[in-house]
Design a protein around this motif. Structure first.
Motif, mmCIF file in Angstrom:
data_model
loop_
_atom_site.group_PDB
_atom_site.id
_atom_site.type_symbol
_atom_site.label_atom_id
_atom_site.label_comp_id
_atom_site.label_asym_id
_atom_site.label_seq_id
_atom_site.Cartn_x
_atom_site.Cartn_y
_atom_site.Cartn_z
ATOM 1 N N HIS A 193 0.841 -1.197 0.000
ATOM 2 C CA HIS A 193 0.000 0.000 0.000
ATOM 3 C C HIS A 193 0.875 1.246 0.000
ATOM 4 O O HIS A 193 1.874 1.317 0.714
ATOM 5 C CB HIS A 193 -0.900 0.014 1.242
ATOM 6 N N ASP A 248 -2.992 5.055 -2.199
ATOM 7 C CA ASP A 248 -3.965 4.147 -1.579
ATOM 8 C C ASP A 248 -4.527 4.768 -0.303
ATOM 9 O O ASP A 248 -5.711 4.617 0.012
ATOM 10 C CB ASP A 248 -3.311 2.799 -1.239
ATOM 11 N N GLU A 269 -7.189 7.290 -1.205
ATOM 12 C CA GLU A 269 -8.424 6.602 -1.581
ATOM 13 C C GLU A 269 -9.168 6.088 -0.360
ATOM 14 O O GLU A 269 -10.394 6.245 -0.247
ATOM 15 C CB GLU A 269 -8.105 5.433 -2.513
ATOM 16 N N SER A 270 -8.439 5.491 0.580
ATOM 17 C CA SER A 270 -9.071 4.918 1.777
ATOM 18 C C SER A 270 -9.737 5.993 2.621
ATOM 19 O O SER A 270 -10.856 5.808 3.117
ATOM 20 C CB SER A 270 -8.023 4.173 2.610
ATOM 21 N N MET A 315 -12.857 7.336 0.758
ATOM 22 C CA MET A 315 -13.930 6.337 0.784
ATOM 23 C C MET A 315 -14.584 6.284 2.159
ATOM 24 O O MET A 315 -15.812 6.215 2.277
ATOM 25 C CB MET A 315 -13.371 4.967 0.405
ATOM 26 N N ASN A 351 -8.628 -3.992 -12.636
ATOM 27 C CA ASN A 351 -8.355 -2.658 -12.083
ATOM 28 C C ASN A 351 -8.870 -1.551 -12.989
ATOM 29 O O ASN A 351 -9.002 -0.401 -12.564
ATOM 30 C CB ASN A 351 -6.856 -2.469 -11.857
ATOM 31 N N TYR A 410 -15.811 -1.928 -8.924
ATOM 32 C CA TYR A 410 -15.468 -1.820 -7.511
ATOM 33 C C TYR A 410 -15.389 -0.363 -7.065
ATOM 34 O O TYR A 410 -14.947 0.511 -7.820
ATOM 35 C CB TYR A 410 -14.135 -2.514 -7.229
ATOM 36 N N THR A 411 -15.791 -0.120 -5.831
ATOM 37 C CA THR A 411 -15.808 1.241 -5.287
ATOM 38 C C THR A 411 -14.437 1.896 -5.361
ATOM 39 O O THR A 411 -14.301 3.060 -5.767
ATOM 40 C CB THR A 411 -16.289 1.219 -3.828
ATOM 41 N N ARG A 412 -13.401 1.157 -4.960
ATOM 42 C CA ARG A 412 -12.053 1.737 -4.955
ATOM 43 C C ARG A 412 -11.641 2.171 -6.357
ATOM 44 O O ARG A 412 -11.003 3.215 -6.521
ATOM 45 C CB ARG A 412 -11.048 0.744 -4.371
ATOM 46 N N ASN A 413 -11.992 1.393 -7.360
ATOM 47 C CA ASN A 413 -11.651 1.771 -8.728
ATOM 48 C C ASN A 413 -12.345 3.055 -9.153
ATOM 49 O O ASN A 413 -11.766 3.898 -9.850
ATOM 50 C CB ASN A 413 -12.010 0.645 -9.696
ATOM 51 N N ARG A 421 -10.513 5.816 -7.592
ATOM 52 C CA ARG A 421 -9.194 5.946 -8.213
ATOM 53 C C ARG A 421 -9.284 6.611 -9.584
ATOM 54 O O ARG A 421 -8.432 7.441 -9.937
ATOM 55 C CB ARG A 421 -8.554 4.562 -8.337
#
Length: 470
Positions: free
Chosen positions: A129, A133, A136-137, A140, A191, A196-199, A202
């Motif tokens: 990480h 990252d 993003e965390s 989110m 990716n 996905y939420t993280r994508n 990002r």
């Protein structure tokens, strides 16, 4: 700042790596993890460490997943790095559990990592990480309305540690390092998807934030570091308050004093609730909704009447006036079906953190305070059993015995435990007391003429000044 210098300074500042560490590096084959594996391999002699590599094949992309595994394996073979791999049956688990795909992947992956660490005696797990990252965390978490302090540079992982040596560097810095070192890597096709939420964050959210502040990663890093320091202090304060409100704990329950809880600073009250829930669910990664935490917190602010809250995995919270009981194990709440003989001189568990011991007058070692009673030989042995319909107890000052159902209402025994309160009866079937509630008319607090036995009833886990109860 030079990439190596920045990573090494961060590692030293947070004491991530020490000489003689055995590091297991998680590597998917992607850019970040390939950079981490290569970097640590380059620095292993300087740091005085050993490294191994671990790869979890989720099998979600068919041949592409298998190619990722072979790619990482070939690199480890060329660099003479110990390689650990496993193909996880994610699709089978997903069908069986019908859960969240990412949650299942993470759980199974980390279970595999922990197994290998134990078996091969690695003491730290290194993951890749990085600073982006972290951005993003945080974003989110804030979007979901959850309290977020970001990812830690290190944390406990089973009996070992999980470390993040790249948390101070950005994705651009990592890509530049890869280019300089001529390191190839695999691109995960998933990716690129916005599934996905993280994508989605990002690809769409983070770029907008970076337009406003190109140095947002450094800003977020500084903010999370301060948040984490504040959190350490708040946790210490929370633990101090938590210890003050506990009335009793056991393997099956925990109870708190609501009046003492209400004296806690508001900023710490929900943290105390979270600490209690961690006690109820030790060693479990359990997601608890804000609604549930708020519901428990609200009940902790009440004083009148009774209420019941259902918790995950069949556990419950019961509030009865100024006491809140958290029940761990439903099996523990079943009535006492088989009578238990109270053997003279031996402690016996009586439920609800109570224990009881009967001593005869001839016992020279029975020093503790207790309740005195005269028992005929025909009434022995005394036994403890579960309550039955129609049970009655004669109380001091009364001419007629009282139904136990009515007695427990008068004594304000919480409804959810009334069926579980055991009774003490003689061999002749006469009920002479309810441990923890009331003892019958035959007992006296002080020795009387002709007494034959002394009963001691105590809390198993309590404060010294509160040990003796009726």
């Amino acid at each position: 700042m030079d990439f190596r210098k920045q990573v090494m300074m961060y590692s030293q500042k947070h004491q991530l790596i020490s000489g003689r560490d055995r590091l297991l590096v998680a590597c998917s084959g992607g850019a970040d993890s390939m950079a981490l594996l290569t970097f640590l391999n380059q620095q292993k002699d300087f740091l005085g460490i050993e490294i191994g590599c671990i790869h979890a094949n989720h099998g979600l992309r068919g041949e592409e997943s298998d190619e990722d595994e072979r790619f990482v394996e070939d690199l480890c073979h060329n660099l003479n790095i110990s390689f650990h791999r496993k193909k996880l049956p994610i699709n089978d688990i997903l069908i069986r559990e019908n859960g969240n795909l990412q949650d299942i992947c993470r759980r199974e992956r980390y279970h595999f990592f922990e197994e290998v660490m134990k078996k091969s005696k690695y003491n730290k797990l290194a993951v890749a990480h990085h600073a982006d990252d972290q951005v993003e965390s945080v974003l989110m978490g804030l979007t979901r309305g959850t309290r977020t302090n970001g990812m830690l540079s290190k944390r406990s992982f089973g009996n070992a540690k999980l470390i993040r040596p790249f948390l101070s560097v950005t994705r651009k810095q990592i890509e530049h390092y890869l280019k300089q070192q001529h390191i190839t890597y695999r691109e995960d096709s998933s990716n690129k998807k916005d599934t996905y939420t993280r994508n989605r964050f990002r690809h769409h959210i983070v770029p907008l934030v970076q337009e406003e502040n190109p140095n947002v990663a450094a800003a977020i890093s500084q903010w999370t570091h301060q948040q984490q320091q504040d959190e350490q202090l708040l946790q210490k304060l929370t633990m101090n308050e938590y210890e003050k409100i506990i009335l009793s704990t056991s393997l099956h329950s925990l109870s708190i004093d609501i009046q003492l809880f209400q004296r806690i600073e508001i900023a710490l009250q929900k943290r105390v609730v979270l600490l209690i829930l961690k006690y109820l669910y030790p060693n479990e990664s359990l997601w608890l909704s804000h609604d549930l935490i708020n519901q428990i917190h609200s009940q902790c602010l009440e004083r009148d009447g009774s209420s019941e809250i259902h918790l995950p995995k069949g556990r419950k919270v019961f509030r009865h006036y100024s006491t809140m009981l958290f029940s761990f194990d439903e099996a523990n709440s079943s009535p006492l079906l088989t009578p238990i003989i109270l053997v003279t001189g031996e402690w016996v568990a009586a439920g609800f953190n109570l224990r009881i011991k009967v001593c005869s007058r001839d016992d020279a070692f029975c020093f503790d305070e207790g309740w005195y009673v005269t028992l005929e030989q025909s009434e022995l042995p005394i036994r403890m059993r579960g309550r039955q319909s129609g049970d009655r107890l004669l109380l001091k000052g009364m001419t007629e015995s009282k139904r136990l159902s009515r007695l427990m209402i008068d004594e304000k025994v919480p409804r959810h435990i009334r069926e579980e309160v055991p009774v003490i009866e003689t061999q002749l079937g006469e009920i002479i007391g309810l441990p923890g509630v009331r003892l019958g008319s035959r007992f006296t607090k002080h020795p009387h003429d002709g007494w034959t036995h002394k009963f001691m009833i105590e809390k198993e886990t309590t404060k010294p000044e509160e040990e003796s109860i009726c």
